[in-house]
Design a protein around this motif. Structure first.
Motif, PDB file in Angstrom:
ATOM      1  N   TRP A   1      -4.423  -6.227 -14.694  1.00  0.00           N
ATOM      2  CA  TRP A   1      -5.337  -7.352 -14.926  1.00  0.00           C
ATOM      3  C   TRP A   1      -4.793  -8.267 -16.015  1.00  0.00           C
ATOM      4  CZ3 TRP A   1      -8.053  -8.956 -19.257  1.00  0.00           C
ATOM      5  CH2 TRP A   1      -9.079  -9.897 -19.053  1.00  0.00           C
TER       6      TRP A   1
ATOM      7  N   ASN B   1     -12.429 -14.701 -10.263  1.00  0.00           N
ATOM      8  CA  ASN B   1     -13.101 -13.480 -10.741  1.00  0.00           C
ATOM      9  C   ASN B   1     -14.600 -13.428 -10.491  1.00  0.00           C
ATOM     10  OD1 ASN B   1     -13.615 -15.480 -12.752  1.00  0.00           O
ATOM     11  ND2 ASN B   1     -13.989 -13.873 -14.254  1.00  0.00           N
TER      12      ASN B   1
ATOM     13  N   GLY C   1      -6.188  -1.995  -4.745  1.00  0.00           N
ATOM     14  CA  GLY C   1      -5.659  -1.058  -5.735  1.00  0.00           C
ATOM     15  C   GLY C   1      -4.571  -0.229  -5.065  1.00  0.00           C
TER      16      GLY C   1
ATOM     17  N   ARG D   1      -5.173  -0.182 -14.289  1.00  0.00           N
ATOM     18  CA  ARG D   1      -5.600  -1.482 -13.757  1.00  0.00           C
ATOM     19  C   ARG D   1      -5.759  -2.511 -14.857  1.00  0.00           C
ATOM     20  NH1 ARG D   1     -11.951  -0.998 -11.822  1.00  0.00           N
ATOM     21  NH2 ARG D   1     -12.837  -0.348 -13.802  1.00  0.00           N
ATOM     22  N   ARG D   2      -6.120  -2.075 -16.051  1.00  0.00           N
ATOM     23  CA  ARG D   2      -6.273  -3.019 -17.164  1.00  0.00           C
ATOM     24  C   ARG D   2      -4.955  -3.720 -17.466  1.00  0.00           C
ATOM     25  NH1 ARG D   2     -10.290  -5.944 -19.562  1.00  0.00           N
ATOM     26  NH2 ARG D   2      -9.553  -6.698 -21.572  1.00  0.00           N
TER      27      ARG D   2
ATOM     28  N   VAL E   1      -8.640 -12.376 -12.437  1.00  0.00           N
ATOM     29  CA  VAL E   1      -9.354 -11.628 -11.402  1.00  0.00           C
ATOM     30  C   VAL E   1     -10.372 -10.737 -12.101  1.00  0.00           C
ATOM     31  CG1 VAL E   1      -7.395 -11.735  -9.819  1.00  0.00           C
ATOM     32  CG2 VAL E   1      -7.664  -9.733 -11.318  1.00  0.00           C
ATOM     33  N   ARG E   2     -11.071  -9.882 -11.351  1.00  0.00           N
ATOM     34  CA  ARG E   2     -12.144  -9.074 -11.931  1.00  0.00           C
ATOM     35  C   ARG E   2     -11.762  -7.600 -11.970  1.00  0.00           C
ATOM     36  NH1 ARG E   2     -17.902  -9.797 -12.222  1.00  0.00           N
ATOM     37  NH2 ARG E   2     -18.574  -8.337 -13.849  1.00  0.00           N
ATOM     38  N   GLU E   3     -11.927  -7.017 -13.121  1.00  0.00           N
ATOM     39  CA  GLU E   3     -11.735  -5.583 -13.301  1.00  0.00           C
ATOM     40  C   GLU E   3     -13.082  -4.912 -13.064  1.00  0.00           C
ATOM     41  OE1 GLU E   3      -9.819  -2.619 -16.699  1.00  0.00           O
ATOM     42  OE2 GLU E   3     -10.538  -4.614 -17.239  1.00  0.00           O
TER      43      GLU E   3
ATOM     44  N   TRP F   1      -9.071   0.020  -9.316  1.00  0.00           N
ATOM     45  CA  TRP F   1      -9.196  -1.086  -8.374  1.00  0.00           C
ATOM     46  C   TRP F   1      -9.427  -2.410  -9.108  1.00  0.00           C
ATOM     47  CZ3 TRP F   1      -9.367  -0.489  -2.874  1.00  0.00           C
ATOM     48  CH2 TRP F   1      -9.313   0.833  -2.430  1.00  0.00           C
ATOM     49  N   LEU F   2      -9.026  -3.496  -8.472  1.00  0.00           N
ATOM     50  CA  LEU F   2      -9.286  -4.858  -8.941  1.00  0.00           C
ATOM     51  C   LEU F   2      -9.886  -5.658  -7.793  1.00  0.00           C
ATOM     52  CD1 LEU F   2      -5.927  -5.564 -10.821  1.00  0.00           C
ATOM     53  CD2 LEU F   2      -8.154  -5.155 -11.899  1.00  0.00           C
ATOM     54  N   ARG F   3     -10.633  -6.716  -8.135  1.00  0.00           N
ATOM     55  CA  ARG F   3     -11.235  -7.573  -7.110  1.00  0.00           C
ATOM     56  C   ARG F   3     -10.765  -9.005  -7.322  1.00  0.00           C
ATOM     57  NH1 ARG F   3     -17.309  -8.744  -7.832  1.00  0.00           N
ATOM     58  NH2 ARG F   3     -16.394 -10.516  -8.944  1.00  0.00           N
TER      59      ARG F   3
END
Length: 367
Positions: A323, A32, A314, A319-320, A333-335, A341-343
């Motif tokens: 995640w 993340n 995404g 997304r939450r 990972v990073r929200e 989208w997620l990273r």
């Protein structure tokens, strides 16, 4: 009843910046914060330890506040990315590229001046502006996260910003800026500064040049870097920049005395001596990144092209929930970025296998 503590009005109710920081028990696979998953070798660790031990014997004295030896070493390293070379007077360093950016805005922005960027971009930029009482203006990127030069030029001409902050590769999208875009924006800026943030520059794909090549042609260009990512030195906190020596002198006016400790300088110098080793896994991470992009697209996800060590993907209705489903399976990972989208940071092959398995299960669960 008194209003205590007497915090500045614009800071009231705000939470400190920071990505979720969990223990390995809570999240065994941590993807993340874009760290390099490969730590230094025992030989590098031994060199760092010996260098810190030598510095420890001098801790009764203040460090070299101009850190001349470190600036020379950083100049030599950066000089490999340009045929024009870099000299020590063009280089400045601080405690992470975050402090470098803050010092830039302290010196060249502030009350009555404006800083500008284009979203989605690094979420700390507006905080640098806030902390220096700089007006913040944000434009937008295109659907593919590229930069529309007409839009950028119009916004710059309208607001005449003192500083424009542009990451290349961009965080969180991974998008790199072409040289002609950087050169064009430098011209539009006039005497304003264009800061190209290359925190992830070492991960750029073959054929994508560094903005340091353009420094001789544009006195208002600043290129920032960090040792936190490709150099696997996130825990040491060392960021730096290259610019016209006159711009560096301006930063020296606002820097705090002795802001780089003797220990930090010793660690950074030792790491630079092991440059070949510490950067030795960059090609592996690039390959893993490209494989991750390909796999995500095969699964039907939308994925941004990336020149960094992370991938933005995404688009999820919630997304939450995705995640959380990944975290429930031990993968953090990073929200971040646009809604939906997620990273994911690029880790070891084993970590990426865990990510793929967790995402497959999470998306099947949510479908």
């Amino acid at each position: 009843m008194s209003d205590f503590p007497p915090l500045r009005d614009e800071l009231k109710g705000l939470e400190p910046y920071g990505a979720p920081q969990l223990s390995l028990d809570e999240a065994p696979v941590q993807l993340n914060v874009n760290e390099n998953p490969y730590g230094p070798s025992p030989e590098c660790v031994a060199d760092i330890a010996a260098s810190v031990a030598a510095a420890a014997g001098t801790l009764n004295r203040y460090p070299d506040r101009e850190f001349g030896e470190l600036r020379a070493a950083l100049a030599a390293y950066l000089g490999k990315d340009t045929p024009h070379g870099i000299v020590p007077d063009q280089v400045w360093a601080a405690n992470g590229s975050n402090e470098v950016m803050l010092q830039l805005l302290q010196a060249y922005a502030g009350p009555g001046r404006t800083a500008l960027s284009f979203a989605p971009t690094y979420s700390m930029y507006p905080e640098y502006a806030r902390d220096t009482n700089t007006e913040w203006v944000v434009g937008h990127r295109e659907e593919d996260f590229s930069l529309d030069l007409d839009h950028a030029g119009t916004l710059i001409e309208r607001h005449r910003p003192a500083v424009v902050l542009l990451p290349s590769p961009n965080n969180p999208t991974g998008t790199a800026l072409p040289h002609d875009a950087i050169a064009a924006l430098c011209e539009v800026m006039g005497d304003g500064l264009l800061v190209v943030d290359e925190a992830y520059g070492e991960f750029r794909r073959a054929g994508v040049p560094s903005a340091v090549e353009l420094l001789p042609a544009h006195r208002n260009l600043v290129v920032t870097r960090t040792m936190s990512k490709a150099f696997a030195l996130a825990g040491a906190r060392l960021g730096y920049l290259a610019a016209d020596p006159a711009l560096v002198d301006g930063i020296r006016v606002v820097r705090l005395p002795y802001h780089l400790s003797a220990v930090t300088q010793a660690v950074a110098l030792a790491a630079l001596r092991h440059e070949k080793e510490l950067l030795g896994r960059v090609d592996d991470l690039r390959a893993e990144r490209d494989a991750t992009v390909g796999w995500l697209r095969e699964q039907g996800h939308r994925v941004a092209d990336s020149d960094a060590n992370f991938v933005l993907f995404g688009v999820f209705r919630d997304r939450r929930a995705v995640w959380q489903a990944l975290l429930d399976r031990g993968v953090l990972v990073r929200e971040v970025g646009p809604d939906g989208w997620l990273r994911v940071s690029i880790g070891t092959p084993e970590e990426m296998k865990s990510f793929r398995m967790a995402l497959t299960q999470a998306t099947e669960e949510k479908s």
